[in-house]
Design a protein around this motif. Structure first.
Motif, PDB file in Angstrom:
ATOM      1  N   GLY A  44       0.838  -1.327   0.028  1.00  0.00           N
ATOM      2  CA  GLY A  44       0.040   0.041  -0.043  1.00  0.00           C
ATOM      3  C   GLY A  44       0.695   1.218   0.060  1.00  0.00           C
ATOM      4  N   ASP A  45       2.358   1.188  -0.345  1.00  0.00           N
ATOM      5  CA  ASP A  45       3.066   2.400  -0.075  1.00  0.00           C
ATOM      6  C   ASP A  45       3.037   3.088  -1.444  1.00  0.00           C
ATOM      7  OD1 ASP A  45       5.283   3.907  -0.374  1.00  0.00           O
ATOM      8  OD2 ASP A  45       6.431   2.669   0.957  1.00  0.00           O
ATOM      9  N   ARG A  46       2.186   4.167  -1.442  1.00  0.00           N
ATOM     10  CA  ARG A  46       2.219   4.777  -2.842  1.00  0.00           C
ATOM     11  C   ARG A  46       3.275   5.388  -3.400  1.00  0.00           C
ATOM     12  NH1 ARG A  46      -2.211   4.552  -5.346  1.00  0.00           N
ATOM     13  NH2 ARG A  46      -2.524   6.397  -6.088  1.00  0.00           N
ATOM     14  N   VAL A  47       4.350   5.845  -2.665  1.00  0.00           N
ATOM     15  CA  VAL A  47       5.604   6.361  -3.079  1.00  0.00           C
ATOM     16  C   VAL A  47       6.339   5.118  -3.799  1.00  0.00           C
ATOM     17  CG1 VAL A  47       8.060   7.220  -2.474  1.00  0.00           C
ATOM     18  CG2 VAL A  47       5.838   8.027  -1.339  1.00  0.00           C
ATOM     19  N   PHE A  48       6.238   3.994  -3.349  1.00  0.00           N
ATOM     20  CA  PHE A  48       7.045   2.673  -3.763  1.00  0.00           C
ATOM     21  C   PHE A  48       6.231   2.422  -5.175  1.00  0.00           C
ATOM     22  CE2 PHE A  48       7.530  -1.935  -3.612  1.00  0.00           C
ATOM     23  CZ  PHE A  48       8.490  -2.118  -4.183  1.00  0.00           C
ATOM     24  N   GLU A  49       4.798   2.443  -5.123  1.00  0.00           N
ATOM     25  CA  GLU A  49       4.038   2.346  -6.480  1.00  0.00           C
ATOM     26  C   GLU A  49       4.557   3.012  -7.543  1.00  0.00           C
ATOM     27  OE1 GLU A  49      -0.056   2.407  -5.814  1.00  0.00           O
ATOM     28  OE2 GLU A  49      -0.124   0.893  -4.200  1.00  0.00           O
ATOM     29  N   LYS A  50       4.765   4.476  -7.091  1.00  0.00           N
ATOM     30  CA  LYS A  50       5.058   5.329  -8.174  1.00  0.00           C
ATOM     31  C   LYS A  50       6.404   4.993  -8.663  1.00  0.00           C
ATOM     32  CE  LYS A  50       2.561   9.180  -6.565  1.00  0.00           C
ATOM     33  NZ  LYS A  50       2.410  10.657  -6.286  1.00  0.00           N
ATOM     34  N   GLU A  51       7.451   4.418  -7.780  1.00  0.00           N
ATOM     35  CA  GLU A  51       8.808   4.254  -8.265  1.00  0.00           C
ATOM     36  C   GLU A  51       8.710   3.130  -8.947  1.00  0.00           C
ATOM     37  OE1 GLU A  51      10.971   3.792  -4.405  1.00  0.00           O
ATOM     38  OE2 GLU A  51      11.160   5.818  -4.312  1.00  0.00           O
ATOM     39  N   LEU A  52       8.122   1.910  -8.542  1.00  0.00           N
ATOM     40  CA  LEU A  52       7.887   0.693  -9.466  1.00  0.00           C
ATOM     41  C   LEU A  52       7.377   1.049 -10.956  1.00  0.00           C
ATOM     42  CD1 LEU A  52       8.088  -2.345  -8.946  1.00  0.00           C
ATOM     43  CD2 LEU A  52       5.814  -2.062  -8.024  1.00  0.00           C
ATOM     44  N   PHE A  53       6.383   2.037 -11.010  1.00  0.00           N
ATOM     45  CA  PHE A  53       5.786   2.046 -12.302  1.00  0.00           C
ATOM     46  C   PHE A  53       6.868   3.018 -13.107  1.00  0.00           C
ATOM     47  CE2 PHE A  53       1.720   0.998 -10.904  1.00  0.00           C
ATOM     48  CZ  PHE A  53       1.187   0.455 -12.100  1.00  0.00           C
ATOM     49  N   ILE A  54       7.426   4.102 -12.882  1.00  0.00           N
ATOM     50  CA  ILE A  54       8.719   4.556 -13.358  1.00  0.00           C
ATOM     51  C   ILE A  54       9.440   3.641 -13.994  1.00  0.00           C
ATOM     52  CG2 ILE A  54      10.768   6.193 -13.243  1.00  0.00           C
ATOM     53  CD1 ILE A  54       9.020   7.933 -11.234  1.00  0.00           C
ATOM     54  N   LEU A  55      10.026   2.628 -13.061  1.00  0.00           N
ATOM     55  CA  LEU A  55      10.980   1.410 -13.638  1.00  0.00           C
ATOM     56  C   LEU A  55      10.298   0.668 -14.546  1.00  0.00           C
ATOM     57  CD1 LEU A  55      12.467   0.594 -10.051  1.00  0.00           C
ATOM     58  CD2 LEU A  55      13.697   1.694 -11.951  1.00  0.00           C
TER      59      LEU A  55
END
Length: 131
Positions: A44-55
């Motif tokens: 549920g970590d939104r920051v991690f989700e964004k980083e994951l999507f960028i990668l």
């Protein structure tokens, strides 16, 4: 399932809540990404989700470029490797429709140019939905 059926199935859902529940269920089914799966992956970590999507998006563009180059070079092995890599990345973020299209690409590396172009178009379409 009708709203009335949802109310009967779950006594805690009523009125507008039942309609909202039904709409969310429909949207989830048609969504390019299984958000419940993604939340499980990221905690549920939104920051991690964004980083994951960028990668993911960077990797997706890179692998699609490799697939395009494999068509020019007539390299079935390069097609397979790029499709395999992107299939795994897609599944890891819950982009299961995209992963399914890539599974087809991966298992059909010897298809002719026209079929591969059609598959690549499907993959790009799914990537646009994910993005």
């Amino acid at each position: 399932m009708k709203t009335k059926d949802l109310k009967a199935a779950s006594p805690t859902i009523s009125g507008d809540d039942a309609t909202e529940f039904a709409v969310k269920k429909i949207l989830k089914k048609d969504s390019a990404i299984d958000m419940d799966f993604l939340k499980d992956v990221t905690g549920g970590d939104r920051v991690f989700e964004k980083e994951l999507f960028i990668l993911f998006l960077d990797s997706a563009q890179n692998n699609i470029s490799k697939m395009e180059k494999s068509l020019i070079d007539n390299s079935n092995d390069a097609w397979y490797m790029a499709a395999h890599s992107l299939k795994g990345a897609s599944a890891s973020i819950g982009a299961f429709a995209m992963s399914k299209a890539l599974e087809y690409a991966q298992t059909h590396p010897k298809d002719d140019f026209k079929n591969k172009m059609s598959v690549l178009t499907d993959i790009r379409t799914e990537l646009a939905k994910v993005a």
